[in-house]
Enzyme design. Structure first.
Site, PDB file in Angstrom:
ATOM      1  N   THR A  45       1.114  -0.774   0.152  1.00 18.08           N
ATOM      2  CA  THR A  45       0.219  -0.093   0.338  1.00 18.08           C
ATOM      3  C   THR A  45       0.644   1.065   0.031  1.00 18.08           C
ATOM      4  OG1 THR A  45      -1.618  -1.232   1.205  1.00 18.08           O
ATOM      5  CG2 THR A  45      -2.462   0.564   1.154  1.00 18.08           C
ATOM      6  N   TYR A 133       5.505 -13.353   5.030  1.00 20.41           N
ATOM      7  CA  TYR A 133       4.490 -12.211   4.284  1.00 20.41           C
ATOM      8  C   TYR A 133       3.794 -12.824   3.197  1.00 20.41           C
ATOM      9  CZ  TYR A 133       1.030  -8.362   1.354  1.00 20.41           C
ATOM     10  OH  TYR A 133       0.401  -8.191   1.091  1.00 20.41           O
ATOM     11  N   LYS A 161       1.734 -12.267   7.924  1.00 17.16           N
ATOM     12  CA  LYS A 161       0.642 -11.944   7.575  1.00 17.16           C
ATOM     13  C   LYS A 161       0.147 -12.670   6.396  1.00 17.16           C
ATOM     14  CE  LYS A 161      -0.431  -8.029   4.667  1.00 17.16           C
ATOM     15  NZ  LYS A 161       0.006  -6.801   3.808  1.00 17.16           N
TER      16      LYS A 161
END
Length: 293
Positions: A45, A133, A161
């Protein structure tokens, strides 16, 4: 262990694509005041893929400075070359990050043994807490639960994650019997509430960028097992869970933050601003939760 709402922070840019460090500091202050538990700086992001190494570390450093120890800053330092991931992770540690978030090596599609050795090499090279992740939809490879279990034995690999929106995967990870201090984080806002009610410890969230207070409230309730309260808060964000992903992240969330007056309109190629076709629907969803007048 970090729990609750962890914002995957967007990187403010002006119309020329230059980083707006004052707006970045203001975002950090807003999240702290709104109950966000931690910040991921320079994740997907944050447009990590389009910032050069110097800019990448500058954004992490400025985020750390703005947070000033009040909430943890987790630096995105993953790369598809292990040597680059080590360099980025060391630079993030030097910049004062509290932990690192390392996406699986993208494009080159390593096997599970390659993933294990990659993460072990970074963990052994840099003495900072590290969070794995997994986001197969972007990277082209899937970090399997058995490999996560192996990696969880490394002392500074402290969490995962998981962005695979799959309830079977969630149940499998919760049932692995991972060390008690190993955290599981959702990386998928639409399923994050269910994941936390099932035993995950938090949500690394895109939606938290625009409604940090609601997301913090939902995560706190879900982690505590208060299902009715968590689902009620999650329902408030249902439209945002969908509309902030109508085009690839972070296109919609950066448009939303700009509409809210919190960041400039900049986004870097090859990403482009949100198509006008979606403006009215995103604007209406922001107004419905009080994020926009």
């Amino acid at each position: 262990m970090i729990t609750g709402s962890i914002v995957a922070l967007a990187t403010p840019m002006d119309s020329n694509g230059e980083v707006q460090f004052d707006a970045l500091a203001a975002l950090v202050q807003w999240h702290i005041a709104s109950g966000t538990s931690a910040i991921v700086s320079m994740g997907t992001t944050g447009e990590s893929a389009t910032l050069n190494a110097e800019e990448h570390i500058a954004v992490i450093r400025k985020t750390v400075e703005a947070a000033d120890g009040r909430i943890p800053v987790i630096a995105g330092t993953g790369a598809n070359a292990t040597s680059e991931a080590i360099e980025l992770t060391q630079s993030a540690a030097d910049a004062g990050a509290d932990a690192a978030l390392l996406v699986t090596p993208y494009y080159n599609k390593p096997p599970q043994e390659g993933l294990y050795r990659h993460y072990r090499a970074v963990a052994e090279a840099v003495d900072i807490p590290q969070i794995l992740y997994n986001v197969p939809g972007r990277t082209g490879c899937d970090l399997q639960p058995a490999t996560v279990q192996r990696l969880a034995e490394l002392p500074n690999v402290v969490g995962l994650k998981e962005a695979l929106a799959d309830h079977d995967r969630i149940r499998t990870l919760v049932g692995l019997g991972l060390p008690g201090d190993f955290a599981l984080y959702s990386g998928d806002d639409p399923t994050a509430c269910d994941a936390m009610l099932a035993g995950f410890h938090g949500d690394v969230s895109v939606v938290a960028n625009v409604v940090p207070e609601i997301m913090a409230r939902m995560c706190k309730a879900a982690v505590a097992g208060n299902a009715d309260e968590a689902r009620a808060a999650d329902a408030e964000m249902a439209d945002l869970h969908q509309l902030l992903f109508v085009e690839p992240n972070p296109i919609p969330v950066k448009w939303a933050l700009n509409a809210m007056g919190r960041i400039g309109a900049g986004i870097r190629l090859p990403l482009v601003p949100l198509s006008e076709t979606h403006h009215d629907r995103v604007r209406a969803a922001l107004r419905a939760v009080g994020a926009l007048q």
